[in-house]
Design an enzyme around this catalytic site. Sequence first.
Site, short mmCIF file in Angstrom:
data_model
loop_
_atom_site.label_atom_id
_atom_site.label_comp_id
_atom_site.label_asym_id
_atom_site.label_seq_id
_atom_site.Cartn_x
_atom_site.Cartn_y
_atom_site.Cartn_z
N GLY A 111 7.55 -3.82 2.25
CA GLY A 111 8.54 -3.12 1.58
C GLY A 111 9.81 -2.98 2.65
O GLY A 111 9.57 -2.91 3.54
N ASP A 135 2.98 2.14 6.43
CA ASP A 135 3.29 1.71 5.05
C ASP A 135 4.33 2.44 4.32
O ASP A 135 4.47 3.63 4.61
CB ASP A 135 2.11 1.40 4.33
CG ASP A 135 2.32 0.27 3.15
OD1 ASP A 135 1.23 0.07 2.60
OD2 ASP A 135 3.32 -0.10 2.92
N LYS A 192 1.92 2.84 -5.17
CA LYS A 192 2.60 1.86 -4.48
C LYS A 192 2.40 0.24 -5.12
O LYS A 192 1.87 0.36 -6.29
CB LYS A 192 1.73 1.67 -3.24
CG LYS A 192 1.84 2.85 -2.12
CD LYS A 192 1.08 2.71 -0.89
CE LYS A 192 0.89 1.22 -0.40
NZ LYS A 192 2.31 0.92 0.18
N GLY A 193 2.84 -0.45 -4.82
CA GLY A 193 2.86 -2.00 -5.32
C GLY A 193 4.09 -2.39 -5.93
O GLY A 193 4.13 -3.39 -6.71
N GLU A 223 -2.31 -3.99 1.19
CA GLU A 223 -1.75 -2.78 1.53
C GLU A 223 -3.23 -1.78 1.60
O GLU A 223 -3.57 -0.93 2.59
CB GLU A 223 -0.77 -2.07 0.88
CG GLU A 223 0.61 -2.79 1.27
CD GLU A 223 1.67 -2.51 0.40
OE1 GLU A 223 1.52 -2.09 -0.91
OE2 GLU A 223 2.91 -2.64 0.95
O1 DER Z 1 5.20 -2.21 -2.68
C1 DER Z 1 4.96 -1.53 -1.73
O2 DER Z 1 3.63 -0.69 -1.85
C2 DER Z 1 5.81 -1.09 -0.76
O3 DER Z 1 5.12 -0.04 0.23
C3 DER Z 1 6.94 -0.17 -1.43
O4 DER Z 1 6.37 0.82 -2.40
C4 DER Z 1 8.00 0.63 -0.72
O5 DER Z 1 8.91 -0.12 -0.66
P1 DER Z 1 10.39 0.37 -0.09
O6 DER Z 1 10.10 0.82 1.39
O7 DER Z 1 11.21 -0.80 -0.19
O8 DER Z 1 10.78 1.34 -1.01
#
Ligand code: DER
Length: 218
Positions: A28, A82, A95-96, A104
């Site tokens: 992300g 994360d 998440k995801g 993750e």
């Molecule tokens: O896809 C994920 O789990 C990423 O961690 C996401 O949830 C966070 O992405 P961002 O930092 O671009 O908002």
Amino acid sequence: SNREEKEKVAEKIASMVTDNDIIGVGSGSTAYLALLKIAERIRNEQLHIRAIPTSQEIKMACAKLGIPLTSLLEHKPNWTFDGADEIDFSHNMIKGRGGAMFKEKLLISSSPRTFIIADSSKMVSKLGSRFPVPVEIFPDALVHVDQALQSLSPVEIKLRMAQGKDGPVITENGNLILDVRFDNIPDNLENAIKSITGVIESGLFMHYEVLILSSEEL
Ligand code: DER
């Protein structure tokens, strides 16, 4: 602003790196920003760390930034950082959005400590108010899983379609993603989804031991 908040938490993560760390790196844009700042510290201070990536994007970024890569087969991470899409008051998370939640969740489960970096837009009072729960499924199990998910009374189930190709998103594990919206997310929902045969993983993280680094606290 959102950007400034991301910068702040990314800087905080970079400041936590110590020599010889094995670090699980989430996916992300927020985690990516933190990775760039970590690379800067490595250059300036000749630190030696190794990264365990959670996506092809992070793997390529580490290679480009000269951050040595390793894997869970060779090392247990000292810690992981994360991002998240939604975080509630009990630190439950969705998440995801980026489609990397299988690795993750594996990295977070393998790490003694996990720091979640988030700007205030991620904090919600009710989980599921903004994002669907991504569910990674074995492709041929689509009809079976869809039917089984109905019993969990979702508001909507949508197959995640690709942008850069016709047809559905194919994850880095070769699977499909269903984006499942729920009105209410009970405590046992993560396990209920996971217990459906054909489900590989979901982006629901209920009661994981994570430390939230949000810009408000810094
Ligand atoms: O896809 C994920 O789990 C990423 O961690 C996401 O949830 C966070 O992405 P961002 O930092 O671009 O908002």
